[in-house]
Design an enzyme around this catalytic site. Structure first.
Site, PDB file in Angstrom:
ATOM      1  NE  ARG A 223      23.094  28.930  20.801  1.00 50.26           N
ATOM      2  CZ  ARG A 223      22.326  28.691  19.726  1.00 50.26           C
ATOM      3  NH1 ARG A 223      21.084  28.271  19.872  1.00 50.26           N
ATOM      4  NH2 ARG A 223      22.826  28.836  18.513  1.00 50.26           N
TER       5      ARG A 223
ATOM      6  CB  SER B  34      28.438  32.435  20.079  1.00 52.59           C
ATOM      7  OG  SER B  34      28.365  32.048  18.738  1.00 52.59           O
TER       8      SER B  34
ATOM      9  CD  GLU C 149      25.885  30.704  22.992  1.00 52.97           C
ATOM     10  OE1 GLU C 149      25.487  31.558  22.176  1.00 52.97           O
ATOM     11  OE2 GLU C 149      26.326  29.588  22.660  1.00 52.97           O
TER      12      GLU C 149
HETATM   13  C1  LIG Z   1      34.277  26.311  18.510  1.00 51.82           C
HETATM   14  C2  LIG Z   1      32.963  26.220  19.250  1.00 51.82           C
HETATM   15  C3  LIG Z   1      31.776  26.272  18.557  1.00 51.82           C
HETATM   16  C4  LIG Z   1      30.544  26.183  19.228  1.00 51.82           C
HETATM   17  N1  LIG Z   1      29.399  26.220  18.502  1.00 51.82           N
HETATM   18  C5  LIG Z   1      28.208  26.121  19.122  1.00 51.82           C
HETATM   19  C6  LIG Z   1      26.989  26.139  18.376  1.00 51.82           C
HETATM   20  O1  LIG Z   1      26.998  26.215  17.142  1.00 51.82           O
HETATM   21  N2  LIG Z   1      25.826  26.045  19.057  1.00 51.82           N
HETATM   22  C7  LIG Z   1      25.770  25.937  20.394  1.00 51.82           C
HETATM   23  O2  LIG Z   1      24.670  25.847  20.942  1.00 51.82           O
HETATM   24  N3  LIG Z   1      26.913  25.894  21.138  1.00 51.82           N
HETATM   25  C8  LIG Z   1      28.110  25.984  20.540  1.00 51.82           C
HETATM   26  N4  LIG Z   1      29.264  25.962  21.281  1.00 51.82           N
HETATM   27  C9  LIG Z   1      29.187  25.888  22.744  1.00 51.82           C
HETATM   28  C10 LIG Z   1      29.320  24.447  23.313  1.00 51.82           C
HETATM   29  O3  LIG Z   1      29.925  23.596  22.394  1.00 51.82           O
HETATM   30  C11 LIG Z   1      27.973  23.854  23.711  1.00 51.82           C
HETATM   31  O4  LIG Z   1      27.316  24.708  24.622  1.00 51.82           O
HETATM   32  C12 LIG Z   1      28.106  22.455  24.335  1.00 51.82           C
HETATM   33  O5  LIG Z   1      26.839  21.882  24.517  1.00 51.82           O
HETATM   34  C13 LIG Z   1      28.843  22.474  25.674  1.00 51.82           C
HETATM   35  O6  LIG Z   1      29.074  21.135  26.030  1.00 51.82           O
HETATM   36  P1  LIG Z   1      30.193  20.732  27.055  1.00 51.82           P
HETATM   37  O7  LIG Z   1      30.048  19.266  27.328  1.00 51.82           O
HETATM   38  O8  LIG Z   1      31.508  21.175  26.597  1.00 51.82           O
HETATM   39  O9  LIG Z   1      29.725  21.542  28.337  1.00 51.82           O
HETATM   40  P2  LIG Z   1      30.637  22.247  29.459  1.00 51.82           P
HETATM   41  O10 LIG Z   1      31.311  23.431  28.872  1.00 51.82           O
HETATM   42  O11 LIG Z   1      31.504  21.188  30.098  1.00 51.82           O
HETATM   43  O12 LIG Z   1      29.531  22.694  30.464  1.00 51.82           O
HETATM   44  C14 LIG Z   1      28.643  23.741  30.148  1.00 51.82           C
HETATM   45  C15 LIG Z   1      27.701  23.941  31.350  1.00 51.82           C
HETATM   46  O13 LIG Z   1      26.879  22.799  31.509  1.00 51.82           O
HETATM   47  C16 LIG Z   1      27.092  22.182  32.768  1.00 51.82           C
HETATM   48  N5  LIG Z   1      27.075  20.738  32.517  1.00 51.82           N
HETATM   49  C17 LIG Z   1      27.826  20.047  31.630  1.00 51.82           C
HETATM   50  N6  LIG Z   1      27.470  18.754  31.635  1.00 51.82           N
HETATM   51  C18 LIG Z   1      26.490  18.634  32.542  1.00 51.82           C
HETATM   52  C19 LIG Z   1      25.708  17.519  33.027  1.00 51.82           C
HETATM   53  N7  LIG Z   1      25.868  16.273  32.565  1.00 51.82           N
HETATM   54  N8  LIG Z   1      24.767  17.771  33.987  1.00 51.82           N
HETATM   55  C20 LIG Z   1      24.580  19.019  34.478  1.00 51.82           C
HETATM   56  N9  LIG Z   1      25.294  20.093  34.081  1.00 51.82           N
HETATM   57  C21 LIG Z   1      26.213  19.886  33.116  1.00 51.82           C
HETATM   58  C22 LIG Z   1      28.428  22.699  33.269  1.00 51.82           C
HETATM   59  O14 LIG Z   1      28.481  22.697  34.689  1.00 51.82           O
HETATM   60  C23 LIG Z   1      28.444  24.095  32.682  1.00 51.82           C
HETATM   61  O15 LIG Z   1      27.696  24.974  33.486  1.00 51.82           O
HETATM   62  C24 LIG Z   1      30.523  26.040  20.634  1.00 51.82           C
HETATM   63  C25 LIG Z   1      31.731  25.972  21.342  1.00 51.82           C
HETATM   64  C26 LIG Z   1      32.936  26.052  20.664  1.00 51.82           C
HETATM   65  C27 LIG Z   1      34.222  25.949  21.428  1.00 51.82           C
END
Ligand SMILES: Cc1cc2nc3c(=O)[nH]c(=O)nc-3n(C[C@H](O)[C@H](O)[C@H](O)COP(=O)(O)OP(=O)(O)OC[C@H]3O[C@@H](n4cnc5c(N)ncnc54)[C@H](O)[C@@H]3O)c2cc1C
Length: 336
Positions: free
Chosen positions: A162, A236, A332
């Site tokens: 992570r 998580s 995380e």
């Molecule tokens: C129900 C649930 C289950 C999940 N299960 C998992 C799992 O099994 N495994 C896992 O690893 N994660 C899991 N996650 C966490 C999450 O889904 C991941 O971390 C996902 O990759 C986040 O993507 P996002 O586009 O929503 O990012 P955001 O939440 O929008 O951003 C996360 C971070 O990345 C930055 N960011 C986003 N996009 C960019 C970009 N293009 N360039 C630079 N910075 C950027 C943001 O500024 C922020 O700091 C889960 C979340 C939920 C709600």
């Protein structure tokens, strides 16, 4: 590419936190991004993907830039692999489904992870024995500081559990525009992790396929994790902490039900959910902030919790785990 003022971010984060962005705009290309930054360059700007790994604890005083760069393109293929370049604004799970439809293997175990492609390298997303680093080829990113584009290879990203350079030394410095994945034409199945085999048996799968694995993962996740559309959460909230073997052995003597997995090397990864549960937090609720009844690792917003309420709860959890087990856990989720 219109800039909106004083926008609630509640619909844009899966925790459902009602933080306000002083300005908000979406961009669909690097050119649009550069135009926006030329006019509104500020250290308070924030890049938003699907908002599924963020806890907003305050309003955003700058411009929130929602990455909506789309596109899925095969850029190269050989006998074994297909190299697929994907816009950062593509939905992750839709991309996984696209791969399965095209018989490209490697991301099926990562089915149903919320969020967008652009954030997948940020924390090296992982689930059910697979991480993005296993299929990552490279990515293109823009650095506002010098207005230049950069390519990051697998080594450049320094992926860990992570973790990546984008969460550490290059935090908040690069905007990821697209990611290229190297997917297998001949699948290598990963079924030993968690309850995948059990679920495949329950589904009465006769012949293993990436489709069947994806369906099994989807079924398990739906049964196990709260749906953010119903109850606000970001998956998580904490990472599973790793400890040296000696510390693991001492803990195991004292707590014989301790759940731990051996890492490569001489360390053990402890199940953070178990540690939190032992401290009595599972199912805890204060106002609208809580610790999920089935998954102690998942903090939830039952409706109108503020980011500060959730953050405070996470502080207390970290402190009790430290007091009981002597372990410093890490969050995380990105706290903003
Ligand atoms: C129900 C649930 C289950 C999940 N299960 C998992 C799992 O099994 N495994 C896992 O690893 N994660 C899991 N996650 C966490 C999450 O889904 C991941 O971390 C996902 O990759 C986040 O993507 P996002 O586009 O929503 O990012 P955001 O939440 O929008 O951003 C996360 C971070 O990345 C930055 N960011 C986003 N996009 C960019 C970009 N293009 N360039 C630079 N910075 C950027 C943001 O500024 C922020 O700091 C889960 C979340 C939920 C709600």
């Amino acid at each position: 590419m219109q800039i909106q003022e004083n926008i609630s971010l509640k619909p844009y984060n899966t925790f459902g936190i009602d933080a306000i962005a002083r300005q908000f705009a979406a961009f669909e290309s690097r050119d649009e991004l550069e135009i926006l930054l030329d006019d509104h360059s500020s250290k308070s700007n924030f890049i938003l993907g699907g908002g599924s790994n963020i806890l907003f604890t305050k309003n955003i005083d700058g411009l929130v830039l929602k990455n909506e760069i789309k596109g899925i393109t095969v850029i190269r293929e050989d006998e074994h692999y297909v190299y697929v370049k994907v816009g950062a604004g593509e939905n992750w799970h839709s991309f996984v489904q696209y791969c399965i439809e095209h018989s490209w293997a490697g991301v099926e175990n990562l089915s149903l992870i919320p969020g967008n492609v652009g954030a997948s390298p940020m924390q090296n997303i992982g689930a059910y024995g697979v991480e993005i680093k296993d299929v990552f080829f490279d990515l293109e990113a823009f650095r506002p500081e010098d207005k230049k584009g950069y390519t990051f290879t697998l080594n450049d990203c320094e992926f860990g559990y992570r973790d990546s350079v984008f969460k550490r030394k290059f935090k908040d410095q690069f905007i990821i525009l697209n990611v290229t994945y190297r997917l297998h034409k001949n699948p290598v199945f990963h079924t030993s992790y968690g309850a995948i085999m059990q679920e495949l048996e329950k589904m009465q799968v006769k012949e293993l396929s990436i489709y069947a694995i994806s369906q099994a993962v989807i079924n398990i996740r739906r049964a196990k994790l709260p749906d953010p559309a119903v109850t606000g959460n970001a998956g998580s909230f904490f990472k599973n902490p790793s400890v040296p073997r000696e510390q693991y052995e001492t803990l195991k003597k004292e707590f014989d039900t301790l759940i731990a997995y051996k890492n490569p090397g001489d360390t053990y990864k402890l199940a953070a959910g178990w540690l939190i549960e032992q401290c009595g937090w599972k199912g805890f609720r204060r106002g609208d902030a809580g610790c999920h009844q089935k998954q102690a690792l998942v903090l939830v917003n039952y409706g109108n919790a503020s980011g500060a309420d959730i953050f405070q709860l996470s502080e207390e959890i970290l402190q009790t785990v430290k007091n009981k087990f002597g372990i410093d856990m890490e969050r995380e989720v990105n706290v903003v």
